[in-house]
Design an enzyme around this catalytic site. Structure first.
Site, mmCIF file in Angstrom:
data_model
loop_
_atom_site.group_PDB
_atom_site.id
_atom_site.type_symbol
_atom_site.label_atom_id
_atom_site.label_comp_id
_atom_site.label_asym_id
_atom_site.label_seq_id
_atom_site.Cartn_x
_atom_site.Cartn_y
_atom_site.Cartn_z
ATOM 1 N N LYS A 75 -83.928 101.223 -28.816
ATOM 2 C CA LYS A 75 -83.194 100.115 -28.192
ATOM 3 C C LYS A 75 -82.985 99.033 -29.234
ATOM 4 O O LYS A 75 -83.756 98.912 -30.186
ATOM 5 C CB LYS A 75 -83.987 99.537 -27.007
ATOM 6 C CG LYS A 75 -83.127 98.815 -25.999
ATOM 7 C CD LYS A 75 -82.367 99.777 -25.104
ATOM 8 C CE LYS A 75 -81.488 99.062 -24.118
ATOM 9 N NZ LYS A 75 -80.955 99.966 -23.089
ATOM 10 N N GLY B 222 -76.609 91.880 -9.382
ATOM 11 C CA GLY B 222 -75.919 92.126 -10.649
ATOM 12 C C GLY B 222 -74.578 92.780 -10.363
ATOM 13 O O GLY B 222 -74.507 93.797 -9.654
ATOM 14 N N TYR B 223 -73.523 92.173 -10.864
ATOM 15 C CA TYR B 223 -72.189 92.736 -10.612
ATOM 16 C C TYR B 223 -71.441 92.920 -11.928
ATOM 17 O O TYR B 223 -70.330 92.451 -12.115
ATOM 18 C CB TYR B 223 -71.419 91.851 -9.622
ATOM 19 C CG TYR B 223 -70.600 92.672 -8.639
ATOM 20 C CD1 TYR B 223 -71.218 93.362 -7.605
ATOM 21 C CD2 TYR B 223 -69.224 92.795 -8.774
ATOM 22 C CE1 TYR B 223 -70.490 94.145 -6.732
ATOM 23 C CE2 TYR B 223 -68.481 93.577 -7.896
ATOM 24 C CZ TYR B 223 -69.125 94.243 -6.874
ATOM 25 O OH TYR B 223 -68.408 95.022 -5.995
ATOM 26 N N GLY B 224 -72.082 93.613 -12.880
ATOM 27 C CA GLY B 224 -71.457 93.897 -14.173
ATOM 28 C C GLY B 224 -70.967 95.325 -14.216
ATOM 29 O O GLY B 224 -70.550 95.889 -13.195
ATOM 30 N N ASN B 225 -71.042 95.924 -15.408
ATOM 31 C CA ASN B 225 -70.578 97.303 -15.598
ATOM 32 C C ASN B 225 -71.141 98.223 -14.527
ATOM 33 O O ASN B 225 -70.432 99.042 -13.948
ATOM 34 C CB ASN B 225 -71.085 97.837 -16.946
ATOM 35 C CG ASN B 225 -70.377 97.200 -18.100
ATOM 36 O OD1 ASN B 225 -69.235 96.786 -17.960
ATOM 37 N ND2 ASN B 225 -71.056 97.085 -19.229
ATOM 38 N N GLY C 165 -73.245 97.306 -11.603
ATOM 39 C CA GLY C 165 -73.253 96.829 -10.217
ATOM 40 C C GLY C 165 -71.937 97.072 -9.495
ATOM 41 O O GLY C 165 -71.917 97.513 -8.338
#
Ligand code: NDP
Length: 415
Positions: free
Chosen positions: A106, A218-221, A223
């Site tokens: 990572k 979370g409402y990104g890629n 969500g």
């Protein structure tokens, strides 16, 4: 007092628990509890105002017994070495649980991309690759996107690495745009994988998706794809959130409307016909499925007793602390761990890398069909271990992964 949790310590506790059930002894734990190596770098970037700013970056390698190191790069103000090491070890377990031939790595840069121009972001992305260039490579360590990094950033990074080499090296990084050596289906892969896991879980528990409600943090890629997939399955999404707060409507939200609101204003908050809630309130809403899709340590011993959901599906990496895990297990909550639930992303990253290496590209249907097969098989394998050993699903998933990694170490020799 709010629980302060070191993510790498959490990862070590999870590993220890699985090793104890497997009765594997100390050698395996001693080797696997730490990362193999890590790099800390300083990245000077000329900002738009003409001044130089130096950013701190990291790359950690956990274990490569089953294949080259693999894992995303996070751009976030809270990035720190403990988080990077934890995320690297979770990548080892994730790749192993779905049976793809990679180890775990990572990376991260301490920065706030929301306050940077596109030019500054590009210079930072290229600077990061110059700094870690000898630590990565198509046969050594293959990065990918994570929180606040995008396909465009992956294209800049691949380009910078290729320039250093003097030839195109598309296999150095995955999650690239389709027109820059990316794979069809990669953008939705994590969400699609989570959908397959949800489908299999509901079948396993004999539950009808059409009678269920879900809450997504979370409402990104990830969500937004999860919301869309739940909606298509007939699961009613009743709340969603991002870093600015959450929205709630017990009658249901339309994922397309949430996305339009977010695209227009930068946040889900303010969508017409919804009640505004905080991220804290979101976790205690009455619902059937809770799906964290943001950052780690959001389900803690403080809020675990208040969670009403009977199913938790971890889209995010490391959202639940070990103490919260115990509380939820005792309360009869079924939790699908991150290393299984969000493994769709790295699985299609693997497909992207294979396509880059062959220079032969597959249609989306083929990618999705292969993904479905791998995720289904992984879920069933973990469910079988869970039933046999009467353990929670995280421990079962770790047992599957650790057994495979330990076997590779044994065959190759530990030293
Ligand atoms: P993104 O950067 O696309 O989205 C992150 C989302 O989390 C954003 O909506 C962001 O809000 C929200 N967020 C950030 N901070 C907070 C906060 N303090 N409270 C509430 N919400 C917050 O990342 P991804 O969707 O790619 O990743 C999400 C999680 O999924 C991470 O844990 C990642 O490691 C994991 N994951 C992602 C994979 C992928 O392929 N994308 C693969 C496997 C795991 P805002 O929009 O307001 O910034």
């Amino acid at each position: 007092m709010v629980e302060k949790v070191d993510p790498f310590e959490s990862a070590q506790k999870q590993l220890k628990k699985a090793i104890n059930v497997l009765k594997m002894g100390d050698d395996v734990y001693e080797v696997l509890k730490n990362v193999a190596e890590y790099l800390e770098v300083s990245i000077p970037v000329r900002m738009d105002n003409g001044k130089i700013r130096v950013f701190k970056g990291y790359r950690a390698h956990h274990n490569n017994m089953r294949g080259p190191y693999k894992g995303g790069i996070r751009f976030h103000p809270d990035v720190n070495i403990s988080e990077v090491k934890a995320l690297a070890s979770w990548m080892t377990w994730k790749c192993s649980v779905v049976g793809i031939p990679y180890g775990g790595a990572k990376g991260g840069v301490v920065c706030n991309p929301k306050e940077m121009s596109e030019g500054e972001l590009e210079r930072l992305s290229r600077g990061y690759i110059r700094a870690v260039g000898d630590f990565i490579g198509p046969k050594k360590d293959i990065p990918a996107p994570d929180v606040y990094t995008t396909p465009k950033i992956m294209a800049w990074m691949m380009d910078e690495f290729s320039k250093r080499k003097g030839y195109n090296a598309p296999g150095v990084i995955t999650g690239k745009p389709v027109d820059a050596f990316g794979s069809e289906g990669r953008d939705e892969a994590t969400g699609l994988g989570l959908y397959v896991i949800t489908r299999e879980l509901l079948k396993h528990l004999k539950l009808d998706p059409k009678k269920m409600t879900a809450v997504i943090q979370g409402y990104g890629n990830l969500g937004h794809v999860v919301a869309d997939r739940y909606d298509k399955m007939g699961i009613r999404v009743i709340a969603a959130s991002d870093s600015k707060g959450g929205i709630y409507n017990p009658d249901g939200l339309r994922p397309a409307d949430i996305m339009t609101q977010k695209d227009k204003t930068g946040s889900v908050v303010g969508l017409r016909g919804t009640k505004q809630i905080t991220n804290d309130e979101l976790f205690s809403l009455k619902c059937d499925i809770l799906t964290p899709c943001a950052l780690e340590n959001v389900i803690t011993k403080e809020n675990a007793p208040k969670i009403q959901a009977k199913l938790i599906i971890e889209g995010a990496n490391g959202p639940t602390t070990p103490e919260a895990d115990e509380i939820l297990f005792k309360r009869g909550v079924t939790l699908v761990p991150d290393i299984l639930a969000n493994a769709g992303g790295v699985t299609v990253s693997y497909f992207e890398w294979v396509q880059n290496n062959m220079n032969y590209y597959w249609p989306k249907e083929e990618v999705n069909e292969k993904l479905d097969r791998i995720m289904t098989k992984a879920f069933r394998g973990v469910a079988e271990i869970m039933g046999k050993y009467k353990v929670d699903m995280r421990t079962a998933a770790y047992m599957q992964s650790v057994k495979r990694v330990a076997e590779a170490m044994k065959l190759r020799g530990f030293g």
